[in-house]
Design a protein around this motif. Structure first.
Motif, mmCIF file in Angstrom:
data_model
loop_
_atom_site.group_PDB
_atom_site.id
_atom_site.type_symbol
_atom_site.label_atom_id
_atom_site.label_comp_id
_atom_site.label_asym_id
_atom_site.label_seq_id
_atom_site.Cartn_x
_atom_site.Cartn_y
_atom_site.Cartn_z
ATOM 1 N N LEU A 145 0.993 -1.110 0.107
ATOM 2 C CA LEU A 145 0.030 0.123 -0.095
ATOM 3 C C LEU A 145 0.759 1.386 -0.069
ATOM 4 C CD1 LEU A 145 -2.775 -1.120 2.705
ATOM 5 C CD2 LEU A 145 -2.851 -1.365 -0.014
ATOM 6 N N HIS A 203 -4.605 3.784 -3.590
ATOM 7 C CA HIS A 203 -5.025 2.724 -2.698
ATOM 8 C C HIS A 203 -6.138 3.182 -1.469
ATOM 9 C CE1 HIS A 203 -3.039 -0.805 -4.229
ATOM 10 N NE2 HIS A 203 -1.976 -0.340 -4.228
ATOM 11 N N GLU A 220 -9.370 3.757 -3.037
ATOM 12 C CA GLU A 220 -9.819 2.573 -3.132
ATOM 13 C C GLU A 220 -10.676 2.118 -2.110
ATOM 14 O OE1 GLU A 220 -8.416 -1.550 -4.941
ATOM 15 O OE2 GLU A 220 -7.222 -0.793 -3.437
#
Length: 326
Positions: free
Chosen positions: A125, A135, A138
């Motif tokens: 990450l 990320h 996300e």
């Protein structure tokens, strides 16, 4: 408070507050930053940290722009869902070649969840500043999907309870409580979907801007995430719009049920008032104190007046029932 995340030889080092270390930090998270923290970041990365007032501006050119090799990306984010205190807070992402800086004045759950995940898998990450940002987006999208699923399920339960009570013959106070709960839930759904849609639209603008700058801002191995996130964001926008439309439809239905019940109550009072008008007229006539009244000294005057009043009350009720009004 400033929190820095540094990955060294696969190990994550997190420093907070006065212990924060900017050297080699891949993610610099500024929560309610003071002037000293802003100056430290500006001196280290040679970028200007936007103020809270600048973050609140709504012009697209003020929210998405590039200065030299740094991208400045600002969008509103939903927060406070856990406490049922829904709000939107502007968060700025400053993406440079060496670090990602986030400037925020509230803590959406996605940020704390992502920080916890980053502690477990830092290499995946926190591999690069653009990977951190994508990320993190996300995680925000996953969080919004969970929120929309939850409010959708709550809306279905509330509407089913309201319609079940409306069809049943239960107590009026239980039916009223179910209808009130349905109205509150539908209002909550409208609030959440509106703010979630605002967040999703902001993310969509950011992703479109980053996609246009991806040759310089995003590493090749992370560029596929942009397309995936864009597709997920658009699907959630459609789902939020569907939930909002469904909430409006159910709101109209619940308000229709309430209007029908109120009309039934008003009709009952109307019938009662009409039925009591003739007896009231008869009682008023025989309540007058005139000396010359034929029935005054009649032995059957009192029971006859009572029978006349009862009959005059029952006659309108019988007529209403015959017409189907009751």
């Amino acid at each position: 408070m400033m929190t820095t995340y540094t990955v060294s030889q696969g190990q994550l080092q997190v420093h907070e507050g006065e212990a924060a270390c900017l050297d080699g930090a891949v993610w610099i998270d500024l929560l309610n930053p003071n002037r000293a923290e802003e100056q430290a970041v500006q001196a280290r990365l040679r970028v200007e940290v936007p103020t809270r007032e600048e973050m609140q501006e709504i012009e697209s050119s003020s929210r998405l722009y590039r200065e030299d090799d740094a991208l400045f990306l600002t969008a509103p984010f939903l927060h406070g869902v856990e406490n049922n205190e829904y709000g939107s807070t502007a968060i700025t992402f400053v993406l440079t070649n060496t670090a990602l800086v986030t400037v925020r004045y509230a803590t959406p759950r996605a940020f704390s969840t992502f920080a916890a995940r980053a502690r477990r898998t830092p290499g995946q990450l926190l591999g690069s500043p653009d990977a951190v940002m994508l990320h993190l987006f996300e995680q925000v999208v996953d969080r919004l999907a969970d929120i929309l699923e939850r409010v959708g399920a709550d809306m279905d339960k509330a509407s089913q309870a309201a319609f079940r009570s409306a069809r049943g013959t239960g107590k009026a106070n239980v039916r009223d409580a179910d209808l009130k709960h349905a109205l509150l839930t539908l209002g909550q759904v409208g609030e959440v979907t509106t703010r979630a849609n605002e967040t999703l639209l902001g993310l969509n603008r950011i992703l479109s801007f980053v996609a246009a700058e991806k040759a310089l801002a995003v590493r090749k191995e992370n560029q596929g995430l942009i397309k995936t996130l864009t597709r997920d964001v658009r699907s959630l926008v459609e789902h939020a719009g569907f939930l909002n439309s469904k909430a409006n439809f159910l709101l109209d239905a619940v308000l229709g049920i309430i209007n029908v019940e109120q009309n039934a109550i008003i009709k009952t009072f109307t019938v009662a008032s009409v039925a009591l008008m003739p007896p009231t007229l008869i009682a008023s006539i025989y309540g007058m104190n005139f000396q010359e009244m034929p029935e005054l000294n009649w032995s059957f005057g009192y029971p006859s007046a009572l029978v006349l009043m009862i009959g005059s009350a029952l006659l309108p009720i019988w007529y209403f029932k015959r017409k189907g009004w009751l």
